[in-house]
Design a protein around this motif. Structure first.
Motif, PDB file in Angstrom:
ATOM      1  N   THR A  65       0.484  -1.461   0.600  1.00  0.00           N
ATOM      2  CA  THR A  65       0.036  -0.334   0.129  1.00  0.00           C
ATOM      3  C   THR A  65       0.937   1.252   0.089  1.00  0.00           C
ATOM      4  N   GLY A  66       0.383   2.397  -0.436  1.00  0.00           N
ATOM      5  CA  GLY A  66       0.925   3.744  -0.315  1.00  0.00           C
ATOM      6  C   GLY A  66       1.305   3.947   1.002  1.00  0.00           C
ATOM      7  N   GLU A  67       0.780   3.425   2.308  1.00  0.00           N
ATOM      8  CA  GLU A  67       0.997   3.832   3.322  1.00  0.00           C
ATOM      9  C   GLU A  67       2.656   2.919   3.701  1.00  0.00           C
ATOM     10  N   MET A  68       2.674   1.996   3.587  1.00  0.00           N
ATOM     11  CA  MET A  68       3.947   1.345   3.215  1.00  0.00           C
ATOM     12  C   MET A  68       4.647   1.725   2.645  1.00  0.00           C
ATOM     13  N   ALA A  69       4.980   2.186   1.554  1.00  0.00           N
ATOM     14  CA  ALA A  69       5.457   2.645   0.402  1.00  0.00           C
ATOM     15  C   ALA A  69       6.308   3.868   1.587  1.00  0.00           C
ATOM     16  N   LEU A  70       5.979   4.685   2.301  1.00  0.00           N
ATOM     17  CA  LEU A  70       5.964   5.497   2.644  1.00  0.00           C
ATOM     18  C   LEU A  70       7.505   5.266   3.378  1.00  0.00           C
ATOM     19  N   SER A  71       7.112   4.269   4.231  1.00  0.00           N
ATOM     20  CA  SER A  71       8.394   3.547   5.240  1.00  0.00           C
ATOM     21  C   SER A  71       9.605   3.459   4.956  1.00  0.00           C
ATOM     22  N   MET A  72       9.514   3.721   2.927  1.00  0.00           N
ATOM     23  CA  MET A  72      10.415   2.691   2.781  1.00  0.00           C
ATOM     24  C   MET A  72      11.759   3.592   2.753  1.00  0.00           C
ATOM     25  N   PRO A  73      12.777   2.840   2.802  1.00  0.00           N
ATOM     26  CA  PRO A  73      14.261   4.296   2.755  1.00  0.00           C
ATOM     27  C   PRO A  73      14.419   4.992   1.249  1.00  0.00           C
ATOM     28  N   GLU A  74      15.093   6.451   1.444  1.00  0.00           N
ATOM     29  CA  GLU A  74      15.289   6.775   0.600  1.00  0.00           C
ATOM     30  C   GLU A  74      16.097   6.761  -0.472  1.00  0.00           C
ATOM     31  N   GLY A  99       7.232  -0.623 -14.792  1.00  0.00           N
ATOM     32  CA  GLY A  99       5.601  -1.373 -15.084  1.00  0.00           C
ATOM     33  C   GLY A  99       4.588  -0.370 -14.934  1.00  0.00           C
ATOM     34  N   ARG A 100       3.283  -1.074 -14.975  1.00  0.00           N
ATOM     35  CA  ARG A 100       2.713  -0.061 -13.840  1.00  0.00           C
ATOM     36  C   ARG A 100       2.575   0.132 -12.754  1.00  0.00           C
ATOM     37  N   SER A 101       2.597   1.392 -12.101  1.00  0.00           N
ATOM     38  CA  SER A 101       2.312   1.780 -11.055  1.00  0.00           C
ATOM     39  C   SER A 101       0.735   1.855 -10.585  1.00  0.00           C
ATOM     40  N   ARG A 102       0.779   2.418  -9.079  1.00  0.00           N
ATOM     41  CA  ARG A 102       0.186   2.377  -8.277  1.00  0.00           C
ATOM     42  C   ARG A 102      -0.002   4.378  -8.130  1.00  0.00           C
ATOM     43  N   HIS A 103      -1.410   4.597  -7.603  1.00  0.00           N
ATOM     44  CA  HIS A 103      -1.300   6.244  -7.493  1.00  0.00           C
ATOM     45  C   HIS A 103      -2.371   5.614  -6.326  1.00  0.00           C
ATOM     46  N   GLU A 104      -1.830   6.900  -4.776  1.00  0.00           N
ATOM     47  CA  GLU A 104      -2.511   6.825  -3.681  1.00  0.00           C
ATOM     48  C   GLU A 104      -2.394   8.647  -3.418  1.00  0.00           C
ATOM     49  N   VAL A 105      -2.938   8.701  -2.909  1.00  0.00           N
ATOM     50  CA  VAL A 105      -2.930  10.475  -2.091  1.00  0.00           C
ATOM     51  C   VAL A 105      -3.169  10.133  -0.449  1.00  0.00           C
ATOM     52  N   ILE A 106      -1.788  10.512   0.187  1.00  0.00           N
ATOM     53  CA  ILE A 106      -1.788  10.259   1.675  1.00  0.00           C
ATOM     54  C   ILE A 106      -1.531  11.751   2.137  1.00  0.00           C
ATOM     55  N   GLY A 107      -2.833  12.110   2.598  1.00  0.00           N
ATOM     56  CA  GLY A 107      -2.260  13.409   3.514  1.00  0.00           C
ATOM     57  C   GLY A 107      -2.176  14.609   2.151  1.00  0.00           C
ATOM     58  N   GLU A 108      -0.907  15.442   2.213  1.00  0.00           N
ATOM     59  CA  GLU A 108      -0.325  16.319   0.877  1.00  0.00           C
ATOM     60  C   GLU A 108       0.560  15.579   0.095  1.00  0.00           C
ATOM     61  N   LYS A 109       1.109  14.112   0.321  1.00  0.00           N
ATOM     62  CA  LYS A 109       1.366  13.582  -0.223  1.00  0.00           C
ATOM     63  C   LYS A 109       1.181  12.691  -1.319  1.00  0.00           C
ATOM     64  N   GLU A 110       1.200  12.598  -3.085  1.00  0.00           N
ATOM     65  CA  GLU A 110       0.876  12.288  -3.657  1.00  0.00           C
ATOM     66  C   GLU A 110       1.625  10.719  -3.469  1.00  0.00           C
ATOM     67  N   VAL A 111       2.104   9.821  -3.655  1.00  0.00           N
ATOM     68  CA  VAL A 111       2.067   8.141  -3.915  1.00  0.00           C
ATOM     69  C   VAL A 111       2.349   7.924  -5.021  1.00  0.00           C
ATOM     70  N   ILE A 112       3.319   7.428  -5.772  1.00  0.00           N
ATOM     71  CA  ILE A 112       3.127   6.803  -6.470  1.00  0.00           C
ATOM     72  C   ILE A 112       3.888   5.184  -6.674  1.00  0.00           C
ATOM     73  N   PHE A 113       3.512   4.079  -6.516  1.00  0.00           N
ATOM     74  CA  PHE A 113       4.449   2.683  -6.567  1.00  0.00           C
ATOM     75  C   PHE A 113       4.227   1.780  -6.804  1.00  0.00           C
ATOM     76  N   TYR A 114       5.425   1.036  -6.898  1.00  0.00           N
ATOM     77  CA  TYR A 114       5.639  -0.211  -7.558  1.00  0.00           C
ATOM     78  C   TYR A 114       5.930  -1.302  -7.024  1.00  0.00           C
ATOM     79  N   SER A 115       5.532  -2.494  -7.134  1.00  0.00           N
ATOM     80  CA  SER A 115       6.569  -3.299  -6.706  1.00  0.00           C
ATOM     81  C   SER A 115       6.016  -5.043  -7.664  1.00  0.00           C
ATOM     82  N   ARG A 116       7.384  -5.792  -7.212  1.00  0.00           N
ATOM     83  CA  ARG A 116       7.593  -6.976  -8.262  1.00  0.00           C
ATOM     84  C   ARG A 116       8.084  -8.269  -7.602  1.00  0.00           C
ATOM     85  N   GLY A 117       7.340  -9.129  -7.810  1.00  0.00           N
ATOM     86  CA  GLY A 117       8.477 -10.288  -6.552  1.00  0.00           C
ATOM     87  C   GLY A 117       7.544 -10.225  -5.673  1.00  0.00           C
ATOM     88  N   ARG A 118       6.311 -10.457  -5.214  1.00  0.00           N
ATOM     89  CA  ARG A 118       5.488 -10.477  -4.164  1.00  0.00           C
ATOM     90  C   ARG A 118       6.009 -11.680  -3.872  1.00  0.00           C
TER      91      ARG A 118
END
Ligand code: HEM
Lengths: 406, 287
Positions: A65-74, A99-118
């Motif tokens: 999720t976008g929430e999880m994405a935010l906790s990754m290192p920069e 590849g295709r990514s997803r988009h979420e708005v969390i507070g003031e942040k636009e989070v566009i995230f992608y994962s593979r190899g789950r």
């Protein structure tokens, strides 16, 4: 039970026992020396599966999720002008690189995230599960499988086959008939090119199937599989032996593997073996000869070149026409475990692919309005294994994002 | 004709190995580029030699058969792939090394690692021509006439080649650890490279063993018969499985993994050469 030290120890024991099997003790694989560590390893695998598989499934099923994405290192920063269509640009950059990514708005942040190899965490467990399936299939084959040989002569119906250990006949609920057996050679007397049995299967007096069985092309009927395994030739009727000495001559009939007296007390002779084509020289009979207390002698007598045999004193030997008939030897098998084993093979390849070639990797682009309303962008990401590809993608992605501002 | 090409290719590989060595000793990127180009040329010639033998083998087999349909011809082409005896398998083994080097490991193919690849190919080909290996094309015996032959042999030998590369990297690791040297890649990189070579080899060897089992099932009705070659390939597989567990689960790295790779490669060598010459079995057609 699940300690990796035990696993490595068991793997090494199995390897050592297997080495012993190839150099000294050929059937060690069916003895306790091999079966006990193998059984322990199976238990070890099962314990490991029971412990880790549910967790791996949960991990693979948990959505990113976008929430999880935010906790990754920069991994890097960039700045875009205020009027940029930021989310779309970021999605395009991720799409180009990954590849295709997803988009979420969390507070003031636009989070566009992608994962593979789950599915990566499932890999090792699929490999282990595959090993268990293969072992189960092997055990099923040992206990409920059956394997033997069948010897077929042309035009004689056969409705049983021979087990090897213990030696006994197993009846079949149908009849097999060999219509014809053929051997083809590349060159006269050279390497055989093909063995072929033309078979018919009968049940309750009715013809059910007509098939050709070749090496590498087994046929299946009535739950059994038939493999062309080997063949042989036997003489049709007795072998005619012509003996002559000076101007006297005799004709003898030799049944296979029975001593026959030569005339005038010149000893005894026996046909040991018959070859349809001995090294390209045509039909030949191997003879045993014995006279008085002499040591017995064994030699080949060719139909077409009797003079090549070593002479027995002044006695000359020759063969009458040898009429040979081929017989076909089929391996007969029923093994309910094979599909388990094959299922294990497939699962193992999928598991290996997931485990080693699908590293689990995630990236996210986080966009936020900064000073003077321009876009402050950050690239985040994590990778469990596959560091090199991760670094390459991350660098290229950052370059794209920086350029994205034009 | 083909043996002439292979002779030239052998020398070319030797030249490439020396060029890579020199590039390593004098830290020369230009020499590395040259060596890589030369290696690609040698691989191309090697490929031509293999294809030529394939064609010859197909022509000889066609002489024995009157095939008209395209599908029949295609099947014969597949069956006659030059992988059916010891000579052909050695030539292919030698081919796999530069192939893997140039395709899968091209980013690392320089200096001493390049030398390992070229020298390995050179030694294998030299053994082919000097070791008196029978190079005649022989007709296929019936058991070898299977579509599985191609994929079984190709995956096994590509796997062996990956393990050979891994072995070379392990040696470089052990040497570099003893005497640090500028021109050798840094230890962590060697460690990662060894791991990559091992997983690629492991996947290929696994496919090789599995396809071999399926083939044995269709030919003899037994997917596994504890024939020495099979058993030794399993032993090899177990050694590398041990290496992977030590690394993935116990987190071993570096020297201990390198030694396991050396052990694994010894098992590969025995599976390929030792079994063919010392132990009898189903695979003895190879000799
Ligand atoms: C020869 C075949 C193999 C055997 C007999 C085997 C057996 C085992 C056993 C018994 C364990 C211990 C489980 C534990 O400590 O919880 C284990 C762990 C593990 N194995 Fe394997 N394994 C084999 C092949 C593989 C392969 C090919 C892979 C690679 C994908 C693999 C990856 C792992 C991993 C990642 C663990 C740790 C799992 C965990 O801690 O939950 N194994 N293996």
């Amino acid at each position: 039970m699940t300690s990796i030290r035990l696993t490595v120890f068991l793997l090494l024991i199995l390897a050592v026992v297997a080495v012993a099997g190839t150099v000294a003790v050929p059937d060690i694989y069916y003895r306790l020396w091999f079966l006990v560590p193998l059984g322990l390893l199976a238990l070890n695998l099962l314990a490991c599966l029971a412990e880790g598989l549910p967790q791996a499934i949960r991990k693979a099923a948990r959505p990113f999720t976008g929430e999880m994405a935010l906790s990754m290192p920069e991994r890097g920063r960039f700045i875009w002008p205020a009027d940029a269509a930021a989310a779309a640009l970021a999605q395009e950059a991720l799409g180009r690189e990954l590849g295709r990514s997803r988009h979420e708005v969390i507070g003031e942040k636009e989070v566009i995230f992608y994962s593979r190899g789950r599915a990566r965490p499932l890999g090792p467990y699929l490999v282990h599960l595959a090993l268990v399936l293969i072992l189960v299939g092997g055990i099923m084959g040992k206990f409920w499988g059956i394997e033997g040989r069948m010897l077929l002569q042309p035009d004689l119906d056969v409705s049983s086959f021979e087990l090897e250990k213990p030696r006994k006949a197993v009846p079949l609920a149908f009849q097999v008939r060999l219509d014809r057996f053929q051997v083809f050679y590349y060159k006269e007397g050279g390497t055989p090119k093909e063995f072929r049995s033309d078979l018919r299967f009968f049940q309750d007096g009715e013809e059910k199937a007509r098939v050709i069985c070749r090496v590498n092309e087994p046929v299946t009927f009535g739950g059994y599989t038939f493999y062309q395994s080997s063949y042989g030739a036997m003489p049709q009727g007795s072998i005619i032996l012509k003996a002559s000495q000076g101007d006297k001559s005799w004709t003898l009939e030799l049944p296979l593997r029975r001593w026959v007296d030569l005339p005038e007390g010149q000893g005894r002779i026996m046909a040991v073996r018959v070859e349809a084509n001995l090294q390209g020289h045509g039909p030949a009979v191997q003879l045993g000869y014995r006279a008085g207390s002499e040591h017995p002698r064994v030699f080949w007598l060719l139909e077409k070149h009797p003079e090549m045999a070593e002479p027995l004193g002044s006695l000359r030997l020759a063969l009458g026409p040898v009429k040979m008939q081929y017989y076909s030897v089929l391996q007969v098998k029923h093994d309910p475990g094979v599909w388990w084993v094959y299922g294990g093979f497939l699962l193992m390849l999928i598991g290996l692919y997931l485990a080693f070639f699908r590293p689990s990797q995630r990236w996210a682009v986080v966009l936020q309005r900064g000073k003077k309303d321009r876009w402050d962008g950050r690239l985040l990401g994590t990778s469990a294994r596959g560091r090199e590809t991760f670094v390459i993608h991350t660098e290229r992605l950052l370059e794209r994002l920086k350029k994205g501002a034009g | 004709m083909l043996s002439t090409i292979l002779g030239a290719v052998t020398l070319l590989y030797l030249g490439v190995a020396l060029a890579f060595l020199a590039a390593g000793l004098w830290v020369s990127p230009a020499l590395n580029r040259w060596a890589r180009t030369l290696l690609a040329a040698a691989l191309a010639a090697h490929t031509v030699a293999i294809l030529g033998r394939w064609w010859e083998s197909y022509r000889l087999a066609l002489g024995n058969a009157a095939l008209t349909h395209f599908s029949e011809k295609l099947r014969l082409v597949i069956l006659q792939a030059p992988l059916s005896n010891f000579y052909e398998s050695l030539v292919f083994f030698a081919w796999c090394l530069p192939f893997l080097g140039l395709i899968t490991f091209r980013r690392y193919l320089r200096d001493y690692l390049g030398m390992v690849v070229a020298l390995g190919a050179c030694l294998l080909l030299a053994y082919v021509s000097l070791g008196g290996v029978d190079s005649r094309i022989k007709p296929l015996m019936p058991a070898l006439k299977s579509n599985w032959l191609l994929i079984h042999v190709v995956t096994c030998f590509l796997g062996y080649a990956a393990f050979t590369l891994g072995f070379g990297v392990a040696l470089l690791y052990l040497v570099r650890e003893k005497r640090p040297r500028e021109s050798l890649p840094p230890l962590p990189q060697l460690d990662r490279l060894l791991y990559r070579a091992t997983i690629i080899g492991f996947l290929l060897l696994t496919i090789g063993i599995l396809t071999g089992a399926v083939w044995a099932e269709t030919a003899w009705g037994r997917y596994w018969s504890w024939d020495p070659k099979e058993t030794w390939s399993l032993i090899t597989w177990l050694v590398y499985a041990t290496l992977l567990h030590a690394r993935l689960v116990k987190g071993w790295q570096g020297r201990r993994i390198a030694w396991l790779a050396v052990l694994g490669f010894a098992a590969v060598l025995f599976t390929y050469f030792g079994v063919s010459f010392l132990l009898p079995g189903l695979h003895s057609y190879l000799t």
